[in-house]
Design a protein around this motif. Structure first.
Motif, PDB file in Angstrom:
ATOM      1  N   VAL A 266       0.760  -1.430  -0.023  1.00 38.90           N
ATOM      2  CA  VAL A 266      -0.347  -0.155   0.116  1.00 38.90           C
ATOM      3  C   VAL A 266       1.169   1.205  -0.045  1.00 38.90           C
ATOM      4  O   VAL A 266       0.861   2.300  -0.427  1.00 38.90           O
ATOM      5  N   GLN A 269       2.354   1.581  -3.479  1.00 38.57           N
ATOM      6  CA  GLN A 269       1.373   2.185  -4.434  1.00 38.57           C
ATOM      7  C   GLN A 269       1.000   4.413  -3.956  1.00 38.57           C
ATOM      8  O   GLN A 269       0.789   4.165  -5.070  1.00 38.57           O
ATOM      9  N   ALA A 270       0.924   4.399  -2.671  1.00 40.16           N
ATOM     10  CA  ALA A 270       1.426   5.583  -2.786  1.00 40.16           C
ATOM     11  C   ALA A 270       2.302   6.610  -2.721  1.00 40.16           C
ATOM     12  O   ALA A 270       1.841   8.244  -2.307  1.00 40.16           O
ATOM     13  N   VAL A 272       4.641   6.864  -4.696  1.00 32.51           N
ATOM     14  CA  VAL A 272       4.121   8.535  -6.266  1.00 32.51           C
ATOM     15  C   VAL A 272       3.294   9.671  -5.588  1.00 32.51           C
ATOM     16  O   VAL A 272       4.245  10.672  -6.156  1.00 32.51           O
ATOM     17  N   PRO A 273       1.987   9.537  -5.539  1.00 35.66           N
ATOM     18  CA  PRO A 273       1.145  10.888  -5.612  1.00 35.66           C
ATOM     19  C   PRO A 273       1.492  11.493  -3.990  1.00 35.66           C
ATOM     20  O   PRO A 273       1.501  12.594  -4.496  1.00 35.66           O
ATOM     21  N   LEU A 274       1.534  10.675  -3.426  1.00 41.85           N
ATOM     22  CA  LEU A 274       1.793  11.517  -1.781  1.00 41.85           C
ATOM     23  C   LEU A 274       3.190  11.769  -1.970  1.00 41.85           C
ATOM     24  O   LEU A 274       3.213  12.853  -0.659  1.00 41.85           O
TER      25      LEU A 274
END
Lengths: 450, 406
Positions: A266, A269-270, A272-274
């Motif tokens: 998780v 996955q998070a 990159v955008p965060l």
């Protein structure tokens, strides 16, 4: 060794056969990322058996296996497959950092913080100045320096030397784990490479900002703030993940390893955008578990051990597969020169300046070996230079990546020898079950039955 | 992929992972049983619904791009479950079974398949499925799903329980065989690939490849130095088998099942330990897998619900008849017919794997009716659980009652 090589050939043959079914550009059934994972995992583990006989570390075997099956040699892995596996890399980096955090007991390290700090600074300063001088000289020999003033050459050398100082916590921790090394020297290596890498990322943001101004590129005043926010954000996320892991382990306690991997997935996955760095998140969470929670960090290490090996193997094979051999060959002599300069600077710095740290001579002799390997962060910084600075960025990045290749291949081998010399190899006995292979042939096992 | 997609996916995965871990907790499962919720839970409905919710238009978190990103993990999940099914086929255990065993397996799996085919074919035609648009393929896959009965859990304390455990294991293998046959008969357009082979050669190739991967896995695992390396190699073999199957447009669970069956039947110590290793992460994997399935599921089409009812009734009727026949074949080793029906009527969670493997492996434009078949199998599982509940409550040998094993 022969059996290992035969099995490796069989694995490659199966993959080769499957890959011949579709043209390289066809994707009627997906990119084949699952095939890539299986191939990388089995090929790297078998390569480990082959190189074991040659007394080479497994990490080197994994990287070599990646090069062998990668796009530039056998071509069993395609660039599309590698791209699809980027999440595996993030999970691996998160796991490596988490385990590193779980290994670091700050209370135990507190009396040595001055030593750690001064040794790190001395190594970094030595490496930085040696690299700066070498890069400045090389700028007169390679086309990227054409038409640059001495000041501009200096700025290029400043940014690149900063990036090339980066160490590799994953390789260091991977080799220490493989060697089952435990003791003050091992803790010192982990502490130095982890803490120094954070300092390098921070200083890179500053030097690249200065370079933007001097070299006439677009200055980004918010860049430093952005980096600080990125680091602080990662630490905050890690400080949230740590208690969640502790709560799960303490209250539920089932399938801990699987839960940790799910959490890392998780986070990956998070990330990159965060703008969250899995390395810092994992490290903070690990430090929390070991130092602030009622859960022992060693429990996490034990519970994730089964999953750590496949993750590490795929991660290092991926690093190998991403090496562009053709690009490397074009700059090989200069890359070798930079690698030697870096090594010389690190050793010189620690041996000369490290005296003030109070560390004994033997420690000062061994510490720089842990600083030699390079991988993920150095690659990320070189890639940042490639994308940020035009027109010289791409040309310099090729040189930097070539240097990283040299350090990737030679660093682990040399470091593994140093771990042996430290006398701490084989001192970790907290996972006795993992020593046995329950499905091995009867004659290979100590006990006749399980 | 846009940032918002990533954040959404993160939240989605966090939810799925949290739900999967909560659902696998022993205390939660005990509570399910006490409250009588196990019917819905055993069908994995909450996870399917979560997936459907996340893919639902206004939410839109699990869109086509995200699902494409998850495809490698999805393929690996299919392979892992197939490998586990194959590893349950230990031929040495068959020697301990009574002579009637093969007859019992045949009646309890073939009759539900036949009934399902006979009922679902006209229903599909009535619903508007085009005869030349994968009709036979859909009927065959529904039949394969009907063959698989939920595995009987717990220790094989009695002869009848041991027999039931083996029967349910073989039912799943029958489903695997039908799935494999369908995959071989419906190959992708050969113009897209570099190989041009007839189905019979593909059959030989699949068997040979599966066996080779099993032998390779055996050799690799035997050469492991540590338990951690053994696990890593097991993961590697499953990933390689899944990847090879997916890449060559073969059925992932089928190829992995052949590899698993080959591996377990080679001389190896501590087979049960290896099975436990696989089994230990199968349930969470399966539940997360269901979320992905839910995201691709179109449960709103009324045709799917009609087909689900027909499918459940046909499977129940076929199971009833098959059990009655099986009890005649071996009245000693098997429980009374009513208890046998109560044990074998619930559908195996593996049926969902079969239907999903078949529909996701569909190369070319997928028939609309294939979506209805997914609904039929998913909803059919719940209907079958509801149908069998009165039988279980009135049953005489409650220890043989089945439960979800995946």
């Amino acid at each position: 060794m022969i059996r290992g090589a035969v099995l490796l050939c069989l694995v490659l043959a199966v993959a080769l056969g499957a890959r011949s079914f579709l043209p390289d550009d066809a994707e009627i059934t997906g990119s084949g990322a699952t095939l890539a994972v299986g191939l990388m995992l089995l090929a790297s583990l078998q390569a480990g058996h082959v190189t074991e006989a040659l007394k080479l570390p497994h990490v080197t075997a994994y990287i070599l296996a990646g090069i062998l099956i990668g796009p530039d040699v056998l071509g069993l892995l395609t660039p599309a497959m590698l791209e699809d596996l980027s999440v595996v890399k993030s999970v691996a980096v998160g796991l490596i950092a988490l385990l590193a955090g779980c290994e670091l007991n700050l209370r135990a390290l507190a009396p040595r913080l001055k030593e750690i700090g001064l040794l790190s600074v001395s190594g970094l300063l030595g490496g930085f100045f040696a690299l700066f001088a070498a890069l400045f000289a090389v700028s007169y020999l390679l086309p990227f320096g054409d038409g640059m003033s001495p000041v501009e050459r200096g700025m290029v050398a400043l940014v690149c030397a900063n990036a090339m100082c980066a160490f590799s916590p994953p390789v260091v921790i991977g080799i220490l784990t493989e060697a089952r090394s435990k003791g003050p020297m091992s803790e010192l290596w982990i502490s130095i490479v982890v803490l120094a890498d954070i300092a390098i990322v921070l200083s890179f943001s500053m030097t690249s900002s200065v370079a933007h101004v001097v070299l006439g590129g677009s200055s980004e005043p918010g860049q430093l703030l952005g980096v600080l926010a990125h680091i602080l954000g990662s630490l905050v996320v890690g400080a949230v993940v740590g208690p969640i892991l502790a709560l799960y382990i303490d209250r539920i306690g089932e399938r801990v390893g699987l839960f940790v991997f799910a959490a890392l997935f998780v986070i990956a996955q998070a990330g990159v955008p965060l703008h969250v760095d899995p390395l810092l998140v994992g490290l903070t969470a690990g430090l929390f578990l070991e130092n602030m929670s009622p859960v022992s960090g060693h429990r996490v290490i034990e519970e994730t051990e089964a999953g750590s090996l496949p993750t590490f193997a795929v991660f290092f094979a991926l690093i190998g597969a991403e090496i562009h051999l053709a690009d490397f060959m074009a700059v090989a002599p200069f890359a070798l020169l930079l690698a030697v300069s870096r090594a010389g600077g690190l050793f010189g710095g620690v041996l000369a300046l490290g005296r003030v740290s109070g560390a004994d001579e033997r420690t000062r002799q061994l510490v720089p070996f842990g600083m030699l390997p390079q991988a993920g962060i150095a690659i990320a910084l070189a890639t940042a230079i490639k994308g940020t600075f035009q027109p010289w960025g791409p040309q310099v990045a090729t040189l930097l990546l070539g240097t990283i290749v040299v350090n990737e291949l030679i660093g682990p081998v040399v470091f593994r020898l140093a771990v042996g010399r430290s006398g701490e190899a084989g001192h970790r006995h907290d996972h006795p079950l993992a020593e046995h292979a329950p499905h091995a042939p009867v004659e290979a096992s100590a006990s006749p039955q399980r | 992929m846009a940032s918002v997609d990533f954040v959404g996916l993160t939240l989605a995965l966090t939810g799925a992972v949290a739900l999967a871990f909560v659902a696998t907790n022993a205390r939660v499962r005990a509570l399910e049983e006490r409250l009588g919720l196990s019917v819905i839970a055993s069908s994995g409905m909450p996870f399917l619904l979560l997936g459907a919710l996340l893919a639902w238009g206004p939410v839109g978190l699990m869109n086509e791009g995200v699902l494409a990103d998850l495809r490698p993990a999805f393929e690996f999940g299919l392979g892992w479950i197939g490998f586990l099914i194959g590893m349950r086929l230990d031929v040495r255990r068959l020697d301990e079974m009574p002579a009637s065993f093969s007859g019992v397996v045949a009646t309890t799996s073939v009759l539900p398949m036949a009934f399902t085919a006979i009922v679902c074919l006209p229903v599909l035609l009535w619903l508007g499925a085009a005869p030349n648009d994968g009709l036979i393929r859909n009927v065959a896959i529904l039949s394969a799903c009907a063959a698989a009965s939920a595995p009987v859990l717990g220790a094989a304390a009695s002869a009848s329980r041991r027999m039931l455990k083996e029967v349910t294991g073989f039912d799943e293998l029958v489903a695997i065989c039908v799935l494999g046959a369908v995959t071989l008969l419906y190959r992708p357009d050969q113009a897209l690939t570099l190989w041009s082979l007839p189905p019979s050669v593909w059959l030989l190739l699949m068997l040979g490849l599966g066996a080779l991967l099993g032998i390779l896995g055996y050799a690799l695992i035997r050469a492991a130095h540590t338990e951690a390396e053994e696990f890593a190699k097991l993961v590697g073999v499953v990933a390689l088998a899944s990847g090879v199957a997916g890449y060559m447009a073969l059925s992932v669970p089928v190829l992995c099942a052949i590899a698993g069956a080959t591996l377990i039947n080679l001389p190896m110590r501590d087979r049960e330990g290896l099975l436990e290793t696989l089994d230990s992460i199968t349930r969470p994997l399966y539940l997360v897998f269901l979320v992905v399935v839910g995201a691709t599921w179109n449960g709103l089409a009324w045709q799917g619900w009609v087909l689900a009812f027909a499918y459940a009734v046909a499977r129940m009727a076929g199971t009833w008849l098959g059990c009655a026949w099986a009890s005649r074949l071996d009245p000693v080793s098997l429980p009374v017919p009513r208890d046998l029906v109560a044990a074998l009527a619930p559908q195996s969670p593996f049926a969902v794997v079969v239907i999903v493997a078949a529909t996701t492996g569909w190369v070319g434009e997928r028939a609309v009716a294939s979506q209805w078949t997914v609904t039929a199998v998913v909803i059919g599982a719940v209907l079958l659980d509801i149908m069998v509940r009165p039988l279980r409550q009135r049953g005489t040998s409650s220890p043989d009652s089945p439960a979800v094993a995946v």
